[in-house]
Design an enzyme around this catalytic site. Sequence first.
Site, mmCIF file in Angstrom:
data_model
loop_
_atom_site.group_PDB
_atom_site.id
_atom_site.type_symbol
_atom_site.label_atom_id
_atom_site.label_comp_id
_atom_site.label_asym_id
_atom_site.label_seq_id
_atom_site.Cartn_x
_atom_site.Cartn_y
_atom_site.Cartn_z
ATOM 1 N N LYS A 1 -6.855 5.520 -19.694
ATOM 2 C CA LYS A 1 -7.130 5.959 -21.059
ATOM 3 C C LYS A 1 -5.855 5.873 -21.909
ATOM 4 O O LYS A 1 -5.318 4.800 -22.067
ATOM 5 C CB LYS A 1 -7.739 7.367 -21.027
ATOM 6 C CG LYS A 1 -8.792 7.574 -19.909
ATOM 7 C CD LYS A 1 -10.086 6.822 -20.124
ATOM 8 C CE LYS A 1 -11.018 6.808 -18.913
ATOM 9 N NZ LYS A 1 -11.292 8.045 -18.232
ATOM 10 N N ARG B 1 0.847 -1.202 0.000
ATOM 11 C CA ARG B 1 0.000 0.000 0.000
ATOM 12 C C ARG B 1 0.878 1.246 0.000
ATOM 13 O O ARG B 1 0.480 2.309 -0.458
ATOM 14 C CB ARG B 1 -0.969 -0.026 1.196
ATOM 15 C CG ARG B 1 -1.866 1.203 1.280
ATOM 16 C CD ARG B 1 -3.178 0.949 2.032
ATOM 17 N NE ARG B 1 -3.001 0.260 3.290
ATOM 18 C CZ ARG B 1 -2.541 0.826 4.418
ATOM 19 N NH1 ARG B 1 -2.214 2.099 4.443
ATOM 20 N NH2 ARG B 1 -2.421 0.101 5.520
ATOM 21 N N ASP C 1 -6.123 18.093 -14.862
ATOM 22 C CA ASP C 1 -6.434 16.734 -15.294
ATOM 23 C C ASP C 1 -5.982 16.640 -16.751
ATOM 24 O O ASP C 1 -6.605 17.212 -17.648
ATOM 25 C CB ASP C 1 -7.947 16.485 -15.156
ATOM 26 C CG ASP C 1 -8.339 15.047 -15.519
ATOM 27 O OD1 ASP C 1 -7.590 14.408 -16.290
ATOM 28 O OD2 ASP C 1 -9.389 14.591 -15.036
ATOM 29 N N TYR D 1 -15.347 16.020 -16.190
ATOM 30 C CA TYR D 1 -15.624 14.583 -16.215
ATOM 31 C C TYR D 1 -16.692 14.295 -15.138
ATOM 32 O O TYR D 1 -16.633 14.852 -14.030
ATOM 33 C CB TYR D 1 -14.326 13.828 -15.911
ATOM 34 C CG TYR D 1 -14.511 12.340 -15.803
ATOM 35 C CD1 TYR D 1 -14.762 11.570 -16.937
ATOM 36 C CD2 TYR D 1 -14.452 11.702 -14.567
ATOM 37 C CE1 TYR D 1 -14.945 10.208 -16.834
ATOM 38 C CE2 TYR D 1 -14.631 10.324 -14.467
ATOM 39 C CZ TYR D 1 -14.878 9.582 -15.603
ATOM 40 O OH TYR D 1 -15.065 8.239 -15.505
HETATM 41 C C1 LIG Z 1 -11.837 8.458 -16.919
HETATM 42 C C2 LIG Z 1 -11.532 9.787 -16.384
HETATM 43 C C3 LIG Z 1 -11.386 10.020 -14.996
HETATM 44 C C4 LIG Z 1 -11.621 8.938 -13.979
HETATM 45 O O1 LIG Z 1 -10.703 7.915 -14.134
HETATM 46 P P1 LIG Z 1 -10.987 6.365 -13.741
HETATM 47 O O2 LIG Z 1 -9.703 5.731 -14.103
HETATM 48 O O3 LIG Z 1 -12.167 5.900 -14.501
HETATM 49 O O4 LIG Z 1 -11.238 6.377 -12.256
HETATM 50 C C5 LIG Z 1 -11.040 11.304 -14.580
HETATM 51 N N1 LIG Z 1 -10.872 12.300 -15.463
HETATM 52 C C6 LIG Z 1 -11.026 12.124 -16.790
HETATM 53 C C7 LIG Z 1 -10.825 13.270 -17.711
HETATM 54 C C8 LIG Z 1 -11.360 10.873 -17.284
HETATM 55 O O5 LIG Z 1 -11.525 10.702 -18.601
#
Ligand SMILES: *Cc1c(COP(=O)(O)O)cnc(C)c1O
Length: 409
Positions: free
Chosen positions: A223, A60, A198, A124
Amino acid sequence: MSNSKKLIGIGSTAIHASGHNNADHAHLTPIYASSTFTFDTAEEGSERFAGKDKTKLYSRWGNPSFTTAQETIEALETFGLEDEQGNSLQVKALLHASGQAALTTLFLGNLKSGDIVLSHHALYGGTHELLLKVLAAASIGTILIDLNDSALVDASLKENSQIKLIHIETPSNPTLRCVDIEQVCSIAKKYGCLVSVDNTAATPYLQQPFKLGADFVMHSTTKFLNGHGTALGGVLLGKDLDKMNGPIWKWHVLLGGNSNAFDAYLLTQGMKTLALRMEQHCANAMKVAHFLANHPKVEKVNYSGLASHPDHAIAMKQMRHPGALMSFELKGGIEAGRKFINKLSMCVKAISFGTPDTLLSHPASMSHMGIPREERLQSDITDGLIRMSVGIEHIEDIINDLSQALEVA
Ligand SMILES: *Cc1c(COP(=O)(O)O)cnc(C)c1O
């Protein structure tokens, strides 16, 4: 992080940035599927607990498989960047189980009850709910404004000394709205306010927020960084190393949103082809956007690479290419959206983005069908809106599939 390697290309950095992180000389850092790590003696245990490196104690807290992925992302987000003294910029990355877990550490690690986050609309969905439901329940407020309105950002910071963090998501999905990171950072600096970005939709290959003044960068590595749709993951990076290794690390381990060795391994392998993939994703996206913009059944294309997009200039200013996400509106509304989706043959019907395959979804009949129409329209999710993550297939295969599906729309 291994800074001995100064490479010319960010693509080479994606491949070579990390150490091999193992004593057995395995070329690839192995999948350290082990919850805990052993000590030969009590003295060695004391040394490791006292030391800065907490990666070989308990998973962890850290794990060599995470370290390899973290080092790669650190090198990508700081590629070619220098600190104020002219040395290579150093940042610290913490790998998480998901993008949501990284956001949770970001917000709870920096904010306390009574503080406010300044952000923008079109976030998001998970970020929006985290801010307005979870953080709100902990008495951390959120104000959403147009962050490109510099006078409004300045006035908001002047009026609300409780604003401790500005959170930017650029480009946003599905309408590809962009926020001028450098402009927001320069206003935030005047008020001593932190800025987080982000960078999920762009990746460090297309956009480097630290270069533009950001204090924190986060990603859903699920992603484009993983790039193959094989694992969920998230990462939080910060340039205040004492804060990252101290209080932020502490919140991260106490919140328990750590990654796991297998997902970290998949991420590390996926990132090696980031430059190659992003070039192909973006080249395909530009061609698809032009194809759609000229199609008689398409009302509107939301792609920041098109001169018609409201944030085209911002995207061009801060991104290498405008990315591989877009959305478009079918003239025929809900029914056309359904028929179009059903007719696709190669392209995949799915949410998420950043996989080798082209992914499409129709929010009005899929992800957002439970949301009242009025509410959905407020977030720009119109009846005929199709979301698309352009893949790395041959461009003619993508266009042929879209073209035949549009015939029935
Ligand atoms: C998918 C996404 C998230 C969240 O991520 P997870 O891996 O699904 O928890 C946050 N910000 C953006 C822009 C995203 O596309």
